[in-house]
Design a protein around this motif. Sequence first.
Motif, PDB file in Angstrom:
ATOM      1  N   TYR A 171       0.834  -1.205   0.000  1.00  0.00           N
ATOM      2  CA  TYR A 171       0.000   0.000   0.000  1.00  0.00           C
ATOM      3  C   TYR A 171       0.865   1.248   0.000  1.00  0.00           C
ATOM      4  N   ALA A 172       1.896   1.246   0.863  1.00  0.00           N
ATOM      5  CA  ALA A 172       2.792   2.406   0.926  1.00  0.00           C
ATOM      6  C   ALA A 172       3.517   2.590  -0.401  1.00  0.00           C
ATOM      7  N   MET A 173       3.917   1.478  -1.019  1.00  0.00           N
ATOM      8  CA  MET A 173       4.600   1.555  -2.309  1.00  0.00           C
ATOM      9  C   MET A 173       3.685   2.141  -3.376  1.00  0.00           C
ATOM     10  N   VAL A 174       2.420   1.711  -3.395  1.00  0.00           N
ATOM     11  CA  VAL A 174       1.471   2.222  -4.383  1.00  0.00           C
ATOM     12  C   VAL A 174       1.205   3.710  -4.167  1.00  0.00           C
ATOM     13  N   VAL A 175       1.081   4.136  -2.909  1.00  0.00           N
ATOM     14  CA  VAL A 175       0.862   5.558  -2.622  1.00  0.00           C
ATOM     15  C   VAL A 175       2.030   6.382  -3.147  1.00  0.00           C
ATOM     16  N   CYS A 176       3.256   5.940  -2.872  1.00  0.00           N
ATOM     17  CA  CYS A 176       4.439   6.661  -3.369  1.00  0.00           C
ATOM     18  C   CYS A 176       4.456   6.682  -4.887  1.00  0.00           C
ATOM     19  N   ALA A 177       4.095   5.538  -5.507  1.00  0.00           N
ATOM     20  CA  ALA A 177       4.104   5.469  -6.965  1.00  0.00           C
ATOM     21  C   ALA A 177       3.039   6.375  -7.562  1.00  0.00           C
ATOM     22  N   VAL A 178       1.850   6.412  -6.943  1.00  0.00           N
ATOM     23  CA  VAL A 178       0.774   7.276  -7.446  1.00  0.00           C
ATOM     24  C   VAL A 178       1.194   8.740  -7.380  1.00  0.00           C
ATOM     25  N   CYS A 179       1.760   9.146  -6.251  1.00  0.00           N
ATOM     26  CA  CYS A 179       2.207  10.542  -6.108  1.00  0.00           C
ATOM     27  C   CYS A 179       3.323  10.857  -7.092  1.00  0.00           C
ATOM     28  N   SER A 180       4.245   9.924  -7.265  1.00  0.00           N
ATOM     29  CA  SER A 180       5.350  10.144  -8.190  1.00  0.00           C
ATOM     30  C   SER A 180       4.858  10.281  -9.620  1.00  0.00           C
ATOM     31  N   VAL A 181       3.990   9.365 -10.041  1.00  0.00           N
ATOM     32  CA  VAL A 181       3.466   9.419 -11.409  1.00  0.00           C
ATOM     33  C   VAL A 181       2.609  10.669 -11.594  1.00  0.00           C
ATOM     34  N   GLY A 182       1.804  11.010 -10.563  1.00  0.00           N
ATOM     35  CA  GLY A 182       0.971  12.203 -10.661  1.00  0.00           C
ATOM     36  C   GLY A 182       1.787  13.462 -10.903  1.00  0.00           C
ATOM     37  N   LEU A 183       2.900  13.590 -10.179  1.00  0.00           N
ATOM     38  CA  LEU A 183       3.781  14.753 -10.386  1.00  0.00           C
ATOM     39  C   LEU A 183       4.484  14.677 -11.732  1.00  0.00           C
ATOM     40  N   SER A 184       4.874  13.456 -12.130  1.00  0.00           N
ATOM     41  CA  SER A 184       5.595  13.306 -13.398  1.00  0.00           C
ATOM     42  C   SER A 184       4.742  13.708 -14.595  1.00  0.00           C
ATOM     43  N   VAL A 185       3.459  13.350 -14.560  1.00  0.00           N
ATOM     44  CA  VAL A 185       2.611  13.678 -15.708  1.00  0.00           C
ATOM     45  C   VAL A 185       2.276  15.167 -15.767  1.00  0.00           C
ATOM     46  N   LEU A 186       2.463  15.886 -14.660  1.00  0.00           N
ATOM     47  CA  LEU A 186       2.288  17.335 -14.695  1.00  0.00           C
ATOM     48  C   LEU A 186       3.453  18.023 -15.400  1.00  0.00           C
ATOM     49  N   GLY A 187       4.608  17.347 -15.423  1.00  0.00           N
ATOM     50  CA  GLY A 187       5.818  17.955 -15.985  1.00  0.00           C
ATOM     51  C   GLY A 187       5.662  18.449 -17.407  1.00  0.00           C
ATOM     52  N   PRO A 188       5.216  17.621 -18.375  1.00  0.00           N
ATOM     53  CA  PRO A 188       5.089  18.098 -19.759  1.00  0.00           C
ATOM     54  C   PRO A 188       4.144  19.294 -19.885  1.00  0.00           C
ATOM     55  N   TRP A 189       3.060  19.286 -19.129  1.00  0.00           N
ATOM     56  CA  TRP A 189       2.128  20.411 -19.204  1.00  0.00           C
ATOM     57  C   TRP A 189       2.789  21.705 -18.719  1.00  0.00           C
ATOM     58  N   ILE A 190       3.570  21.605 -17.635  1.00  0.00           N
ATOM     59  CA  ILE A 190       4.276  22.782 -17.119  1.00  0.00           C
ATOM     60  C   ILE A 190       5.344  23.236 -18.115  1.00  0.00           C
ATOM     61  N   LEU A 191       6.082  22.311 -18.692  1.00  0.00           N
ATOM     62  CA  LEU A 191       7.079  22.685 -19.703  1.00  0.00           C
ATOM     63  C   LEU A 191       6.415  23.289 -20.928  1.00  0.00           C
ATOM     64  N   GLY A 192       5.213  22.816 -21.237  1.00  0.00           N
ATOM     65  CA  GLY A 192       4.468  23.418 -22.338  1.00  0.00           C
ATOM     66  C   GLY A 192       4.154  24.872 -22.057  1.00  0.00           C
ATOM     67  N   LYS A 193       3.863  25.210 -20.795  1.00  0.00           N
ATOM     68  CA  LYS A 193       3.626  26.610 -20.428  1.00  0.00           C
ATOM     69  C   LYS A 193       4.889  27.438 -20.625  1.00  0.00           C
ATOM     70  N   ALA A 194       6.053  26.866 -20.326  1.00  0.00           N
ATOM     71  CA  ALA A 194       7.310  27.576 -20.560  1.00  0.00           C
ATOM     72  C   ALA A 194       7.502  27.834 -22.050  1.00  0.00           C
ATOM     73  N   THR A 195       7.172  26.830 -22.882  1.00  0.00           N
ATOM     74  CA  THR A 195       7.266  27.002 -24.338  1.00  0.00           C
ATOM     75  C   THR A 195       6.334  28.111 -24.804  1.00  0.00           C
ATOM     76  N   ASP A 196       5.116  28.146 -24.266  1.00  0.00           N
ATOM     77  CA  ASP A 196       4.168  29.210 -24.632  1.00  0.00           C
ATOM     78  C   ASP A 196       4.711  30.586 -24.260  1.00  0.00           C
ATOM     79  N   LEU A 197       5.355  30.705 -23.092  1.00  0.00           N
ATOM     80  CA  LEU A 197       5.930  31.991 -22.670  1.00  0.00           C
ATOM     81  C   LEU A 197       7.031  32.438 -23.628  1.00  0.00           C
ATOM     82  N   VAL A 198       7.882  31.480 -24.037  1.00  0.00           N
ATOM     83  CA  VAL A 198       8.964  31.818 -24.968  1.00  0.00           C
ATOM     84  C   VAL A 198       8.390  32.230 -26.319  1.00  0.00           C
TER      85      VAL A 198
END
Length: 645
Positions: free
Chosen positions: A41-68
């Motif tokens: 259970y603890a492993m799945v919670v860590c994995a869910v949080c990790s994946v959740g943050l990881s999938v936000l990365g491209p969207w945030i980098l896309g915002k940086a591209t839009d700013l440029v």
Amino acid sequence: MAGPLARMAGARGGPDQHSMDFKRSGKRLLAQFGPERFTMYAMVVCAVCSVGLSVLGPWILGKATDLVFAGVVGREMPAGQTKAEVLEGLRERGDGGVADMLSGTDFTPGEGIDFGAVGGVLLVALGIFLVAGLLMAAATRLSNRAINRTMCRMREELQAKLSRLPLSYFDRRQRGEVLSRATNDIDNIGQTLQQSMGQLINSLLTIIGVLVMMFWVSPLLALVALVTVPVSFLVATRVGKRSQPHFVAQWRTTGKLNAHIEEMYTGHTLVKVFGRQEESARQFAEENERLYEAGFKAQFNSGIMQPLMFFVSNINYVLVAVVGGLRVASGALSIGDVQAFIQYSRQFSMPLTQVASMANLVQSGVASAERVFEVLDAEEQEADAVPGVRPEELRGRVALEGVSFRYEADKPLIEDLSLAVEPGHTVAIVGPTGAGKTTLVNLLMRFYEVTGGRITLDGVDIASMSRDELRDGIGMVLQDTWLFGGTIAENIAYGASAARKVTRGEVEEAARAAHADRFIRTLPDGYDTVIDDEGTGVSAGEKQLITIARAFLSDPVILVLDEATSSVDTRTEVLIQKAMAKLAHGRTSFVIAHRLSTIRDADAILVMENGSIVEQGAHGDLLAADGAYARLYKAQFAEAVAEVD
């Protein structure tokens, strides 16, 4: 050189020949993680949080591209105008397509790139990726902990199971094949879980997280990306079904090859003596070729999955790029959104490919798991009675009352055998090979259970006693010596019960009683001489003396000697007989012997033929009766035997 019993079992289509139930075995393997559920259970919670943050990365980098991009566009536009005025001017000049594309960009005319804002977005992305990495490291550590603990329990469970299996289980199987399940298959399960479980969970979570982000960014592009999923599923299932039987065959063949190697190594002297090296090498080559064929087909069939999945992934990439470009041109999406979506498309395809490519690992691991489960599901020997009955005083009176036994239901071996042995008496059992001599002793030790009648020890049915208590009162020396890696003193002390602390003096006394003390003291380190499990450094006769000393140290009520003096010279044999006469005082002794010179002084001699006692009595009386015993005696000692050829 394979064991005849193993060959017969294989010819009959033994228990290892059935096809594999992948789904059932896979579920049962996962059920082994039950005790580690909180860690999981603890492993799945860590994995869910990790994946959740990881999938936000491209969207945030896309915002940086839009700013440029917005800074680049804004810098080229005349200052003092609004965005709406710039777009209107482009349309009036006939650049409506450009105006539509720029309508999705949040630029300010006359202003360049806001590096502060871009830096802030990149720092946020860096922080998110860092935290995601730390969480994934924690999830990996928890996963490894759960897997290693589960493998430890499986090994313990398998070891405990092997100790509860009846002797008949091992009689029907090659030793190397059983060892392969306890070593190779367990190791393969552990490696499979280490390499696949964490990655599989991460991949599945990534697929879910990426799908959510894809629908959030652009539902249309998300639907386009999902077009290839049925194709990926079809490829994975078809290839998996083709490769699974080959993985089962691969590990079954591995067990057979290990069995052959173990037999050849154990009997390497005989192989050389009888000139069977070429035959052994040829059999090895045949088994090795079968393993190669099974392994190649398994790996090839599962290996083509990854290229096929990459091909489907590239089709997905092209579709997303084309449709995304059209959406940017129409102003429905920004360039940053399309950039993020293309990354999501790759993130979506990659875990699908990883899950598919892990199929060969998973199939191999589940194939090994089923082989282990076959052992765990094997029929065990009958459980000891609880609570076990114990004679009030162990004196050594043994009685067989109408005992019947058969290895196979339709082939009786011992029928209605009755016998009474008084305490302190020495009973010799003789007869031709296959008469049932060793079987009788195995029944007394409860290595096998009688199929009819009963055996009593001091008036108590041994079936109502615990096996440990029964065997604790019996000392046994077999024709085949068994020593373990360690000192000679440790090997002799092995005869004492685990709860008893044996002194060096007791060890030496037992060795003297067995006439082993003299040769032991001639060794470089005496009783502290280290020998391996092959007994290297001591002769066959000396190994037998060590095992006899081990039996003497156990101080049993009953002594069982199964051809115990077959490996010693005549002088040593005489010495052992004298020692036996001294140590047999107050003990009941069963002696199985082909060399009739060793049993002349026995209180009673039983002559067995076809599972029945055909004669019994003292040596002189049996010779005078001129029956079966007299025939055996004459065949062994009369000079006329040389003429009967």
